[in-house]
Design an enzyme around this catalytic site. Structure first.
Site, PDB file in Angstrom:
ATOM      1  N   LYS A   1      60.810 -15.446  51.491  1.00  0.00           N
ATOM      2  CA  LYS A   1      61.318 -16.746  51.348  1.00  0.00           C
ATOM      3  C   LYS A   1      60.226 -17.431  50.849  1.00  0.00           C
ATOM      4  O   LYS A   1      59.093 -17.598  51.448  1.00  0.00           O
ATOM      5  CB  LYS A   1      62.147 -17.090  52.660  1.00  0.00           C
ATOM      6  CG  LYS A   1      62.908 -18.559  52.527  1.00  0.00           C
ATOM      7  CD  LYS A   1      63.751 -18.906  53.675  1.00  0.00           C
ATOM      8  CE  LYS A   1      64.381 -20.140  53.741  1.00  0.00           C
ATOM      9  NZ  LYS A   1      65.141 -20.283  55.194  1.00  0.00           N
TER      10      LYS A   1
ATOM     11  N   SER B   1      70.271 -20.095  58.930  1.00  0.00           N
ATOM     12  CA  SER B   1      69.716 -19.994  57.634  1.00  0.00           C
ATOM     13  C   SER B   1      69.543 -18.593  57.303  1.00  0.00           C
ATOM     14  O   SER B   1      69.044 -18.163  56.251  1.00  0.00           O
ATOM     15  CB  SER B   1      68.496 -20.754  57.266  1.00  0.00           C
ATOM     16  OG  SER B   1      68.785 -22.080  56.876  1.00  0.00           O
TER      17      SER B   1
ATOM     18  N   SER C   1      69.802 -21.660  54.311  1.00  0.00           N
ATOM     19  CA  SER C   1      68.894 -21.864  53.449  1.00  0.00           C
ATOM     20  C   SER C   1      68.450 -20.734  52.737  1.00  0.00           C
ATOM     21  O   SER C   1      67.806 -20.907  51.685  1.00  0.00           O
ATOM     22  CB  SER C   1      67.959 -22.884  53.726  1.00  0.00           C
ATOM     23  OG  SER C   1      66.929 -22.381  54.784  1.00  0.00           O
TER      24      SER C   1
HETATM   25  N1  GLN Z   1      71.854 -25.656  57.493  1.00  0.00           N
HETATM   26  C1  GLN Z   1      71.069 -25.891  58.731  1.00  0.00           C
HETATM   27  C2  GLN Z   1      70.360 -27.354  58.115  1.00  0.00           C
HETATM   28  O1  GLN Z   1      70.595 -27.647  57.055  1.00  0.00           O
HETATM   29  C3  GLN Z   1      70.175 -25.012  59.005  1.00  0.00           C
HETATM   30  C4  GLN Z   1      69.255 -24.746  58.310  1.00  0.00           C
HETATM   31  C5  GLN Z   1      68.155 -23.679  58.654  1.00  0.00           C
HETATM   32  O2  GLN Z   1      68.541 -22.734  59.464  1.00  0.00           O
HETATM   33  N2  GLN Z   1      67.100 -23.650  58.198  1.00  0.00           N
HETATM   34  O3  GLN Z   1      69.547 -27.576  58.714  1.00  0.00           O
END
Ligand code: GLN
EC number: 6.3.5.7
Length: 485
Positions: A75, A174, A150
């Site tokens: 990532k 994410s 994400s």
């Molecule tokens: N969707 C959640 C956020 O927008 C979690 C994102 C994540 O785990 N990095 O913060």
């Protein structure tokens, strides 16, 4: 479908070379990327060079470890020395880290072949990978749909077999939510189990790096390689790491010894009937396999989401203060004075969602509001953790669907942040409590979109999660399905 162990066999029996395997992966990426856009950058030359080193070792008769020669995607919020690390943001467009994250250092040391850096929501803020400044990644099961986020790039790369395994990061879901949307396995480890050194900070009290893979065993192999104490991360846990792979057995422990609690609060409004159906079947199968099932209440579970959306933006507003056009990446072209340079740089460099979070966080932390929002959220966080503690006095594992829905359409939720935030309802409380949790495929909806089951355990019980998920996975065929691209 090729797993880490299969590739390892091919390598040590000299059936295929690491360079051949890497080339095949790179060709596959070339073919699929126009459709998927999982990668922000592909590091073909470096990958071949890494693979050649593995081949040289094999030729010299040296023993190679399980990850040697295995293609892996990373990532793009994990720092890789000499390789651009953008975080999906314009503000880090030209940032080439002068140092290596601990996890990639470990992987390179283990002989893994890094194929490139995968797309993500800007600074890991999002649930669909649509917030990237560069591109929108497609879901390999239906390219009109999002891969989740994400870590959507990593999940799509693994689901489409562009890569064998991948690293993601999980602050509120994410890794698990995209794993569920893309029909792969994803695990968020206990907070502190995997070093955050070199992971670009979003919400530091929750961020964790973890594996995405097509099988439970592959995730276990990858976590084994990246877990462990790191003096460079002050929140790193100094604990012995169990042998996750040796722990994978064909059967569950004798009847009743594994107690699974279904979280009552997750079966409310908004849960797709197809998700509920698949999850119910998965639970029935676990019961047949010998698990004892009960319903458990975590009364404050649904407070996770509002609590998270105070704490995560607060931490983000502090963490993202460092991007000022001086030390990293992008700087505005023209400005009148220093203050103007800061503000223009941040206004042009950050995307909308990141700005929204910085503003919410700054507000929640400001004098006069701190007690009402931030402090209150921290107190609720403790209560959520307490609920989990009570639950784990009665059961070994908690289970619920990973996400209330299957993958939604590209653009469907971009104008409605709240409905986007809701897609992490099931995963967020786990991060607030610092617990480990895994998502394992448990079926498909009528449209052929994957569904995931989330298994949560008490801290540092990753071995138990793998054990149960492995027996479940091996007793059905879900993991053998592959998207037709
Ligand atoms: N969707 C959640 C956020 O927008 C979690 C994102 C994540 O785990 N990095 O913060």
């Amino acid at each position: 479908m090729v797993s880490i162990s299969e590739i390892h066999q091919q390598l040590i029996s000299k059936q295929r070379s690491a360079v051949e395997i890497t080339q095949e992966a790179l060709e596959n990426i070339n073919q699929l990327e126009p459709k998927l856009k999982s990668f922000i950058c592909v590091t073909a030359e470096k990958a071949i060079a890494q693979a050649s080193q593995v081949d040289a070792k094999i030729a010299a008769g040296e023993k190679i470890g399980p990850l040697a020669g295995i293609p892996i995607a990373v990532k793009d919020n994990i720092c890789t020395r000499g390789i651009p690390t953008t975080c999906g943001s314009k503000i880090l467009e030209n940032f080439i880290p002068p140092y290596e994250s601990t996890v990639t250092q470990k992987l390179v040391g283990a002989g893994a072949v890094i194929l490139g850096k995968t797309n993500l929501d800007e600074f890991a803020m999002g649930s669909s990978t649509e917030n990237s400044a560069y591109q929108v990644t497609a879901n390999p099961w239906d390219v009109k749909r999002v891969p989740g986020g994400s870590s959507g790039g990593s999940a799509a790369a693994v689901a489409s077999a562009e890569s064998v395994v991948a690293l993601g990061s999980d602050t509120g879901g994410s890794i698990r939510q995209p794993a569920s949307f893309c029909g792969v396995v994803g695990i968020k480890p206990t907070y502190g189990l995997v070093s955050r050194y070199g992971l670009v900070a979003y919400a530091s009290s929750m961020d964790q790096i973890g594996p995405l893979s097509r099988t439970v065993k592959d995730s276990a192999i990858l976590l084994q390689a990246i877990a462990g104490y790191d003096p460079k991360d002050s929140t790193s846990l100094n604990v012995p790491i169990p042998d996750y792979i040796a722990n994978l057995k064909p059967n569950l422990k004798p009847k009743g010894q594994i107690r699974i609690g279904l979280i009552k609060e997750t079966f409310g409004q908004g849960l797709d009937s197809s998700v509920l159906q698949a999850f119910t079947k998965a639970v029935e199968l676990l019961q047949e396999l010998g698990a004892e099932i009960q319903v458990i209440s975590c009364p404050r579970f649904s407070y996770g989401l509002p609590t998270y959306y105070i704490i995560a933006p607060s931490e983000a507003s502090a963490n993202l203060a460092r991007y000022d056009g001086v030390k990293y990446g992008f700087r505005t072209r023209e400005s009148e004075n220093l203050l103007n340079m800061y503000t223009k740089t941040r206004s042009e460099g950050f995307g909308l969602e990141v700005k929204r979070r910085i503003m919410i966080g700054t507000y929640a932390l400001s004098a006069g509001y701190y007690d009402a929002y931030y402090l209150k959220a921290q107190k609720v966080r403790t209560l959520i953790k307490e609920d989990f503690n009570k639950a784990f006095a009665k059961v070994d594992i908690l289970a619920c669907p990973t996400s209330s829905t299957t993958a939604f359409k590209v653009g469907e939720k971009t104008d409605d942040p709240l409905s986007m935030y809701l897609s992490d309802l099931m995963t967020i409380p786990v991060n607030l409590a610092g617990l480990p949790a895994l998502s394992v495929p448990c079926g498909f909806d009528q449209q052929g979109l994957p569904i995931g089951m989330q298994l949560i355990s008490n801290v540092l019980k990753e071995d138990l999660l793998f054990e149960v998920a492995y027996v479940y996975e091996q007793s059905n065929n879900w993991y053998k399905f592959q998207p037709q691209l």
